[in-house]
Enzyme design. Sequence first.
Site, PDB file in Angstrom:
ATOM      1  N   VAL A 148       0.820  -1.220   0.000  1.00 25.98           N
ATOM      2  CA  VAL A 148       0.000   0.000   0.000  1.00 25.98           C
ATOM      3  C   VAL A 148       0.856   1.273   0.000  1.00 25.98           C
ATOM      4  O   VAL A 148       0.337   2.358  -0.195  1.00 25.98           O
ATOM      5  CB  VAL A 148      -0.978   0.078   1.202  1.00 25.98           C
ATOM      6  N   LYS A 149       2.148   1.139   0.219  1.00 29.10           N
ATOM      7  CA  LYS A 149       2.998   2.324   0.350  1.00 29.10           C
ATOM      8  C   LYS A 149       3.468   2.834  -1.019  1.00 29.10           C
ATOM      9  O   LYS A 149       3.165   2.235  -2.044  1.00 29.10           O
ATOM     10  CB  LYS A 149       4.185   2.021   1.267  1.00 29.10           C
ATOM     11  N   ALA A 150       4.235   3.919  -1.014  1.00 30.51           N
ATOM     12  CA  ALA A 150       4.595   4.609  -2.259  1.00 30.51           C
ATOM     13  C   ALA A 150       5.269   3.676  -3.260  1.00 30.51           C
ATOM     14  O   ALA A 150       4.991   3.707  -4.457  1.00 30.51           O
ATOM     15  CB  ALA A 150       5.486   5.807  -1.951  1.00 30.51           C
TER      16      ALA A 150
END
Length: 366
Positions: A148-150
């Site tokens: 879900v992160k960058a």
Amino acid sequence: MGARHAVCCSSGTAALHLAALALELGPDDHCVVPTLTFLATANAARYVGAEVAFADVDADTGLAGVAQFEAALDRCADRNVKAIFPVHLNGQCADPAALAELAAARGLRVVEDACHALGTTWRTASGDDVPVGSCRYSDMAVFSFHPVKAIAMGEGGMITTNDARLDHRLRRLRSHGMTRDPDSFQQHDLAFAADGTPNPWYYEMPEVGFNYRANDIQCALGLSQLGKLDRFVARRRALAARYDELLAPLVRPVTRVPDCRPAWHIYVVAIDYAGAGVARGDVMRRLRDAGIGTQVHYLPVHLQPYYRGRYGDQALDGAGRYYARALTLPLHAGMDDSDVDRVVDALRAALRRHADSGAGDRVETA
Ligand SMILES: *Cc1c(COP(=O)(O)O)cnc(C)c1O
């Protein structure tokens, strides 16, 4: 990020744990952690036996800055506070220079939970843009590469630091606490042959560590993703700007921090559900029925049963007010402009449908 050292590991949570270990935090110590964060920030202190003192946050940004950390530190003046863990919620950060000053004045270490802020920069008074993770204002900064992160590694994490000793300890703790560096061997009779050459099989474990290494497959993905980071961040910023514009007549986004140029991890709006006459759960269900996933980041951690049981009920009103209004809308570099339009239309409908039914007649806009 411009830091001298970067230590890769298996998750952001492992990175936080390693940071707590590297600082030698232990059962007699306290860490100040903002209550508006993911569980792992506070849990990292507990992994090493340290106690968590929760800081409140600004009700509009969700961030703990100097005022909130200072209040938390004053509340635990009789305890042995060793470190603060500023959290860059949503991708924004509170003034890092001011936090560094506070920490220095109180003799505290600073670990940034930058899991939301890969690509965020801070503009200094002299006009420099300092990347989060450069550790100009902290001992360590921690990142996550959860999907879900960058950028993603499957699962993965990173700790950046400018401190060579912390770097050394982080690497050793990441891999069982063992070292193959002859210069650091303590047991010379076992480590070296009679002529003084190191025995080729020999390694040494001066302290207990973990297996928190990221594997080669994760790293291959991470390296490929890293090359796309600037593009991803630019896309997230463009999508956030489009949300800002289209949502302006409807709801307000999280308050912007001056001097921070965030790489938005999530896009959060503040909705006065009571004023709108609609329950947040109903808004989320209506959006889900329209094929749109939303979330609330976060239930303040001090309200989790584990922490309630350990520390009792605490009044952290800023966090309560932020939490009561927050709604996270979809934001991902893979979205196109029409996705944003669709989300905004669906949100408008989710808020309006109720008003049309007569049970509420107003949507809070300010
Ligand atoms: C994602 C996240 C973590 C934990 O990272 P993992 O890689 O999922 O272990 C910690 N803190 C914050 C603020 C996060 O968003």
